[in-house]
Design a protein around this motif. Structure first.
Motif, PDB file in Angstrom:
ATOM      1  N   GLN B  25       0.607  16.124 -25.224  1.00  0.00           N
ATOM      2  CA  GLN B  25       0.602  14.659 -25.233  1.00  0.00           C
ATOM      3  C   GLN B  25       1.990  14.075 -25.001  1.00  0.00           C
ATOM      4  O   GLN B  25       2.984  14.659 -25.402  1.00  0.00           O
ATOM      5  CB  GLN B  25       0.080  14.170 -26.580  1.00  0.00           C
ATOM      6  CG  GLN B  25      -1.412  13.836 -26.546  1.00  0.00           C
ATOM      7  CD  GLN B  25      -1.773  12.943 -27.710  1.00  0.00           C
ATOM      8  OE1 GLN B  25      -1.227  13.083 -28.788  1.00  0.00           O
ATOM      9  NE2 GLN B  25      -2.694  12.028 -27.481  1.00  0.00           N
ATOM     10  N   ASN B  26       2.001  12.904 -24.398  1.00  0.00           N
ATOM     11  CA  ASN B  26       3.245  12.157 -24.177  1.00  0.00           C
ATOM     12  C   ASN B  26       4.236  12.893 -23.279  1.00  0.00           C
ATOM     13  O   ASN B  26       5.430  12.651 -23.349  1.00  0.00           O
ATOM     14  CB  ASN B  26       3.960  11.832 -25.506  1.00  0.00           C
ATOM     15  CG  ASN B  26       3.054  11.110 -26.459  1.00  0.00           C
ATOM     16  OD1 ASN B  26       2.299  10.241 -26.046  1.00  0.00           O
ATOM     17  ND2 ASN B  26       3.111  11.478 -27.729  1.00  0.00           N
ATOM     18  N   VAL B  27       3.732  13.797 -22.450  1.00  0.00           N
ATOM     19  CA  VAL B  27       4.610  14.514 -21.529  1.00  0.00           C
ATOM     20  C   VAL B  27       4.230  14.142 -20.098  1.00  0.00           C
ATOM     21  O   VAL B  27       3.055  14.139 -19.752  1.00  0.00           O
ATOM     22  CB  VAL B  27       4.492  16.045 -21.727  1.00  0.00           C
ATOM     23  CG1 VAL B  27       5.211  16.787 -20.616  1.00  0.00           C
ATOM     24  CG2 VAL B  27       5.059  16.445 -23.086  1.00  0.00           C
ATOM     25  N   THR B  28       5.228  13.769 -19.280  1.00  0.00           N
ATOM     26  CA  THR B  28       5.014  13.554 -17.854  1.00  0.00           C
ATOM     27  C   THR B  28       5.517  14.788 -17.129  1.00  0.00           C
ATOM     28  O   THR B  28       6.687  15.145 -17.254  1.00  0.00           O
ATOM     29  CB  THR B  28       5.811  12.319 -17.368  1.00  0.00           C
ATOM     30  OG1 THR B  28       5.398  11.185 -18.116  1.00  0.00           O
ATOM     31  CG2 THR B  28       5.566  12.064 -15.889  1.00  0.00           C
ATOM     32  N   GLY B  29       4.613  15.463 -16.410  1.00  0.00           N
ATOM     33  CA  GLY B  29       4.997  16.717 -15.777  1.00  0.00           C
ATOM     34  C   GLY B  29       5.275  16.549 -14.292  1.00  0.00           C
ATOM     35  O   GLY B  29       6.009  15.648 -13.892  1.00  0.00           O
ATOM     36  N   ILE B  30       4.661  17.425 -13.492  1.00  0.00           N
ATOM     37  CA  ILE B  30       4.880  17.449 -12.046  1.00  0.00           C
ATOM     38  C   ILE B  30       4.584  16.085 -11.415  1.00  0.00           C
ATOM     39  O   ILE B  30       3.607  15.443 -11.768  1.00  0.00           O
ATOM     40  CB  ILE B  30       3.934  18.514 -11.429  1.00  0.00           C
ATOM     41  CG1 ILE B  30       4.263  19.888 -12.008  1.00  0.00           C
ATOM     42  CG2 ILE B  30       4.013  18.521  -9.919  1.00  0.00           C
ATOM     43  CD1 ILE B  30       3.203  20.951 -11.722  1.00  0.00           C
ATOM     44  N   GLY B  31       5.431  15.651 -10.465  1.00  0.00           N
ATOM     45  CA  GLY B  31       5.083  14.484  -9.668  1.00  0.00           C
ATOM     46  C   GLY B  31       6.027  13.302  -9.784  1.00  0.00           C
ATOM     47  O   GLY B  31       5.821  12.300  -9.108  1.00  0.00           O
TER      48      GLY B  31
END
Lengths: 333, 333
Positions: B25-31
Motif C-alpha cells: 500500500q501507498n507505494v508507486t512503482g513502475i511507470g
C-alpha cells in the motif's frame, strides 16, 4: 595504468576519500554490504546494488534465463540479509543485446518474479535499454532494519566466535563443474544448483540481527578468505580460522575426490556461496546454536575466533598453523 | 520474436502486470520518473535508476570522461527533480572493459564528484566490475519529498497549462552537431555543451512541487512529443501543444538554419534536454511565471493545455492544426 594493476578495491580507494566530505551524519556509505541511512524514528534504510555482466559473471549458455533472473535478485537480497534487514523493493536496469529473443527475457523475468514472490519483494522500477553485444543486469534493492541495529562489518569484538550459516565452497564447486564440464551426477548437479540458484539467508539474517551478542555480519560472496578480511580491516582485529571446522557438503567432498580438486581451496576461496558470515560473543554461542537449530532446522558452524591483532586471517588445521600458497594450505616451513 | 518488434515499453508491459500483486500500500512503482515509498510521518522516499551503455548512449570518443561522469549523475538527479524531490545519495555500478586506463576512470569520477558536490549529494555505494568490451554505468539515486506531494505523471487536470522550464531541442541539436561533425562555432559549442553537461532542475523542481496548482511533472528525456504522452496516458487526458510557443534557443535556431535541420522536429523529438515538463492550473499561471522569474531569473514557457479526451498530443502552428509526418509537421491534407 590499467585497472587490473590496482584492482577493484584499488580503484574504489582512489576516489572514495574525495567523496567523504559529502557524507551526512548517521549515514554509512561505501564499504559495507549495504549503505545505511536514517529512515524514521524506529528504522534505518538499507540500499545495495550489484551488476551481473555476460561473459564476466555468467555465460549465456551456462545458465538458464530463469536461473539468471532468480540469481540477479538473490545476490542483492543476500546483502540485505547480511545487515539483518528486510527487503522493501527492487529496481532492475537491464541492457539487452539486439539478437536476444523476447522469450528469453520472459523466462528471465519469470525467475525474477519467482524469487520476488518468495520473499514478498515488489519490483518498483528500473531502466530497460539496448546493448551492443553483452547482456548486463543491474539490480538495486532497498530494505530496512531496526534503527542502529544494522550488522556492520566494523563491529566484530575480541573474543567473538566466527560462524557461518551453511556449507562453503559449493558454489565455487558448481562453477568448476560447469567450466570443466564434469559429468552430471546427483552430487555435481547439487553443486550446479547451489551455483545457479543461491538462496538469500533473509530469515536467518533477521534472526541473527535480533540475537543478543551477534556483532559483525556479511555475506560470503568472494570466499571467506577474502570476505573475512573486510570484517577484520573494518573492525581492526585479527582472526584464527580452523580449516578442519569449515562446513563442507558431502557432495562437494565427493566431487572434489573424484576430480582431484582441493576442497580446502574451494571452501576458503570459492565465491558466491551467499551464506552469512558473522561473529558472536563466545558466551552466547551455545544458546545461539540451540535456538538457530530449533528455528531453522539447520546448524550454525563455528569456524574460528576474533582476536586482537593485525587484520589478517591465521589458518589452522587440527590445531597447527598452516599457510596458504599456490597448491593449497601448508604447514609453515 | 526480437525485442525491437515490441520495444522497451512493450517488454515492460509483458512482465509488469505479474508484479502488481506484490505491491504494498501507498507505494508507486513502475511507470513514473521515480518510485515513491512511505519513509516517515512527513516524507516520502524517491528512487530512480538509469543505465548508460557505451555505443548506445554515448561514444567514448564523443564525450570526455569528466563529462560522462557528470552526465551519469545529472540524468538521475533530473528524475528526482521531476518529482519535486531532494536527493539523498547516489549508487554507482560500473562495468569496465580491460583496456581502459585508470586515468580515464579518475577523470570520470572527477565529473561524478563535481556534480555530487554541486548538489550536495553523497556517493553511498555501488559495484565495480569488469566488462568484456563496453563501458556500462548504472546510477541509482535516492531522494525524498514531502509526504503525498510527489509530482506524479498521473495528476494532470483538465484546464491545466503545460509548461517547460527551458529551451527544447538543444541537446538533440548537440547530438547532431556531434554525429554530423558540424564545425565548432559559439552556437554549435553551446549545443554540444547542453548535450554533454545537462543540468538537473533540482531547485526549480522543489519550487514547483511546493507551488499551489502545479499538478503533473516529469523531465524531458525523450522529447516532449514522446514524454507528454506518458502524462496524458497516466492522467487520461488529451493535450493541445503550440509549435510556435515551444522555447527554442537562438543558437539552435541559427545552427538549424545553417545546417537545414528541422527545428520543430528537434524541439519536439530531440531527447535529453532534462528540462521539466509540468502542468499548472490556468488561474495560477501568471503568479507562477512572476515568482519563477523572480526566483530563478528565467521564464517558464507555457506551450499548450490539458483537455478532456484521448491520450494523444494535438499539434498547432499559429492556431492551425498540424500533424507530424516524415519530414516535419504539416497541415492536415
Amino acid at each position: 595504468m590499467k585497472l587490473r594493476e590496482i584492482g577493484e578495491f584499488g580503484f574504489i580507494e582512489r576516489f572514495s576519500p574525495e567523496f567523504k566530505s559529502l557524507l551526512t551524519q548517521n549515514v554509512t556509505g561505501i564499504g559495507d554490504d549495504c549503505a545505511v541511512l536514517p529512515m524514521n524514528e524506529s528504522e534505518d534504510l538499507l540500499v545495495t546494488t550489484d551488476m551481473l555482466v555476460e561473459d564476466i559473471h555468467f555465460l549465456r549458455e551456462g545458465i538458464t534465463p530463469r536461473q539468471l533472473g532468480y540469481k540477479s535478485v538473490a545476490v542483492n537480497l543476500s546483502d540485505i540479509a547480511a545487515m539483518g534487514g528486510e527487503p522493501l523493493g527492487t529496481f532492475l536496469s537491464i541492457a539487452i543485446p539486439p539478437e536476444i529473443e523476447v522469450e528469453y527475457l520472459d523466462e528471465l523475468m519469470k525467475g525474477y518474479r519467482e524469487i520476488s514472490a518468495k520473499y514478498k519483494v515488489p519490483l518498483l522500477g528500473g531502466d530497460t535499454t539496448q546493448s551492443v553485444k553483452h547482456l548486463a543486469i543491474n539490480v538495486s534493492v532497498l530494505g530496512k532494519c531496526p534503527k542502529g541495529m544494522a550488522r556492520l562489518r566494523s563491529i566484530a569484538q575480541t573474543g567473538d566466535v566466527i560462524c557461518t550459516t551453511g556449507y562453503l565452497g559449493d558454489s565455487g564447486g558448481g562453477l568448476k563443474v560447469l567450466l570443466e564440464k564434469v559429468a552430471p551426477t546427483t552430487d555435481s548437479n547439487y553443486l550446479l544448483n547451489r551455483h545457479h540458484l543461491p538462496e538469500p539467508r533473509l530469515p536467518e539474517g533477521r534472526f541473527l540481527q535480533d540475537f543478543p551478542g551477534v556483532h559483525a555480519m556479511m555475506d560470503v560472496s568472494d570466499g571467506i578468505a577474502s570476505d573475512l578480511k573486510h570484517i577484520l580491516k573494518a573492525s581492526g582485529k585479527t582472526a584464527r580460522v580452523h580449516l578442519d571446522k569449515l562446513p563442507v557438503s558431502e557432495s562437494l567432498r565427493k566431487v572434489c575426490e573424484d576430480q582431484r580438486w582441493n576442497v580446502e581451496e574451494l571452501a576458503t576461496g570459492g565465491g558466491e556461496d551467499y551464506e552469512l558470515l558473522f561473529t558472536v560473543e563466545g558466551g552466547q554461542l551455545e544458546e545461539l546454536q540451540e535456538e538457530f537449530l530449533r528455528k531453522f532446522n539447520q546448524p550454525v558452524y563455528p569456524v574460528g575466533t576474533i582476536e586482537e591483532g593485525e587484520p589478517a586471517v591465521q589458518w589452522f588445521r587440527n590445531g597447527q598453523a598452516v599457510t596458504f600458497a599456490k597448491g593449497g594450505f601448508n604447514h609453515f616451513l
